[in-house]
Design a protein around this motif. Sequence first.
Motif, mmCIF file in Angstrom:
data_model
loop_
_atom_site.group_PDB
_atom_site.id
_atom_site.type_symbol
_atom_site.label_atom_id
_atom_site.label_comp_id
_atom_site.label_asym_id
_atom_site.label_seq_id
_atom_site.Cartn_x
_atom_site.Cartn_y
_atom_site.Cartn_z
ATOM 1 N N CYS A 161 -63.977 13.487 -11.368
ATOM 2 C CA CYS A 161 -64.024 12.806 -10.069
ATOM 3 C C CYS A 161 -62.659 12.238 -9.698
ATOM 4 O O CYS A 161 -62.234 12.315 -8.533
ATOM 5 C CB CYS A 161 -65.069 11.696 -10.102
ATOM 6 S SG CYS A 161 -66.774 12.259 -10.237
ATOM 7 N N LEU A 162 -61.967 11.646 -10.683
ATOM 8 C CA LEU A 162 -60.644 11.082 -10.414
ATOM 9 C C LEU A 162 -59.661 12.174 -10.011
ATOM 10 O O LEU A 162 -58.897 12.014 -9.049
ATOM 11 C CB LEU A 162 -60.134 10.333 -11.637
ATOM 12 C CG LEU A 162 -58.718 9.754 -11.538
ATOM 13 C CD1 LEU A 162 -58.622 8.751 -10.399
ATOM 14 C CD2 LEU A 162 -58.292 9.110 -12.866
ATOM 15 N N ARG A 163 -59.668 13.288 -10.727
ATOM 16 C CA ARG A 163 -58.741 14.376 -10.390
ATOM 17 C C ARG A 163 -59.039 14.937 -8.999
ATOM 18 O O ARG A 163 -58.112 15.266 -8.251
ATOM 19 C CB ARG A 163 -58.823 15.482 -11.445
ATOM 20 C CG ARG A 163 -58.258 15.081 -12.810
ATOM 21 C CD ARG A 163 -58.002 16.305 -13.679
ATOM 22 N NE ARG A 163 -57.624 15.961 -15.035
ATOM 23 C CZ ARG A 163 -56.405 15.589 -15.406
ATOM 24 N NH1 ARG A 163 -55.434 15.493 -14.507
ATOM 25 N NH2 ARG A 163 -56.140 15.316 -16.674
ATOM 26 N N ASP A 164 -60.307 15.048 -8.643
ATOM 27 C CA ASP A 164 -60.658 15.512 -7.299
ATOM 28 C C ASP A 164 -60.094 14.567 -6.247
ATOM 29 O O ASP A 164 -59.559 15.004 -5.212
ATOM 30 C CB ASP A 164 -62.181 15.610 -7.153
ATOM 31 C CG ASP A 164 -62.771 16.763 -7.952
ATOM 32 O OD1 ASP A 164 -61.999 17.652 -8.366
ATOM 33 O OD2 ASP A 164 -64.006 16.774 -8.149
ATOM 34 N N ASP A 165 -60.200 13.257 -6.505
ATOM 35 C CA ASP A 165 -59.679 12.268 -5.554
ATOM 36 C C ASP A 165 -58.157 12.334 -5.468
ATOM 37 O O ASP A 165 -57.571 12.252 -4.368
ATOM 38 C CB ASP A 165 -60.108 10.858 -5.960
ATOM 39 C CG ASP A 165 -61.588 10.597 -5.695
ATOM 40 O OD1 ASP A 165 -62.240 11.462 -5.080
ATOM 41 O OD2 ASP A 165 -62.091 9.536 -6.114
ATOM 42 N N LEU A 166 -57.499 12.469 -6.611
ATOM 43 C CA LEU A 166 -56.034 12.551 -6.610
ATOM 44 C C LEU A 166 -55.554 13.816 -5.902
ATOM 45 O O LEU A 166 -54.546 13.790 -5.169
ATOM 46 C CB LEU A 166 -55.503 12.515 -8.047
ATOM 47 C CG LEU A 166 -55.746 11.216 -8.826
ATOM 48 C CD1 LEU A 166 -55.259 11.358 -10.266
ATOM 49 C CD2 LEU A 166 -55.060 10.031 -8.147
#
Length: 428
Positions: free
Chosen positions: A357-362
């Motif tokens: 989820c964090l990588r998708d947001d970044l």
Amino acid sequence: MITLPSLMIEHAHAVGRIRHLLRNGEKVEIVGQREISISPRISQPLFQLSNGEQIVVTTRRKIVRPANVDGVLQSLPDGGYRWSSHRLIDEFFEIANRDGWSCVAQNIAASWIGQFSFRAEIKQPDGSVLCGQEGLRPPQLGALHAIGAHWSLDHQPATVVMPTGTGKTETMLATLAAYGRTPLLVIVPWDLLRTQTAEKFFAFGLLRKLKVLPPEVSNPIVGVVTKRLRNTDDLSILDSCNVIIATASAIGIGTEDSLITEIAMRCGALILDEAHHVPAKNWSRVKDAFSSVHTLQFTATPFRRDGQVVDGKVIFHYPLGAAQRDGYFKPIQFKPVHEVRGTVRADQAIAEMAVKCLRDDLDANFDHLLMARCESIGHAVAVEQIYRAIAPDLNPVLIHSKQDDASEYVTALRSGRAKIAMQLHIPT
């Protein structure tokens, strides 16, 4: 153009440090430049700035500030600057040494009288604040009026319940500016929060940006207590400041009753921040000593970590439903993970989902961070190892209230060098 660092007064004390922000850092235009002699053989650049000041810029660590020059700015290897000396700093210490720190603090507090505006923000239908209509949020304004009403009646300890993210710290700053009961003693449960709270008070937080304080109003003198108060000589820090930030252990645990009473006699008001984190047995002695002092307890929940109810009359309670209604809480995207709770496999699965989820947001250009809350240091260490194996490039860090270097990790998160934090709080 040159970026000037802030002008900060720093003064060592037996139990901590006293700091006073004279001026924020700012970008200023250079309108003229010439050379000035700082010794018979050495000359340095002298800049004339658009704010009317003349400053020497040098790579040398220490030089005597020439007459008619406002400041000496040292150039650092990383391209930044720091003040070696400044006329305003010298003038402040001259007055403090002549009249006493207590007198300076009293004059600063007196300068706030009538300056605070109970100004409410005005929002558009989409929830954004209208341009030029900044102000206090509904929970902040409501809490401030409740505090003023309560303090006009009695000294009974009062509790303000505000969920995280609704502007609690700014409400504490506004309480100081609006009601001016100094010195204000702020007790926090752990060291890291002490540092964060002090940084807010240095510049009155966002109060100027919200237009509830004028730009020219003086900042408070802030004392940060880092050692336990042991005798009456240590209490001089209370007389020298407008605000004193301390942990519960520095004031309550192991402190003699007579000294706590003396502390109370020197304070204009007391704020207990994150009241639910302070065990009742540690707080009761302080509360009894401060029975005649205006006392506020700020908390996001009326229940303590030891299971007891936070005492004190609840004078303002801003519920979660109101926070959702007013747009302070955003919709939550639930991502299910199917594993047995409390197992290593569960921690692994949660970490993999969270990192995705964090990588998708970044990748979508959101400047987001990931926080994993853990119940013990041992568990946090194990979880940190999982995140390091999954995402070493995101530089996972472990932060807890017993660390001496916790502030370094917080700086790494704020700067973007770290994107994942394992966090837990241990009451002092």
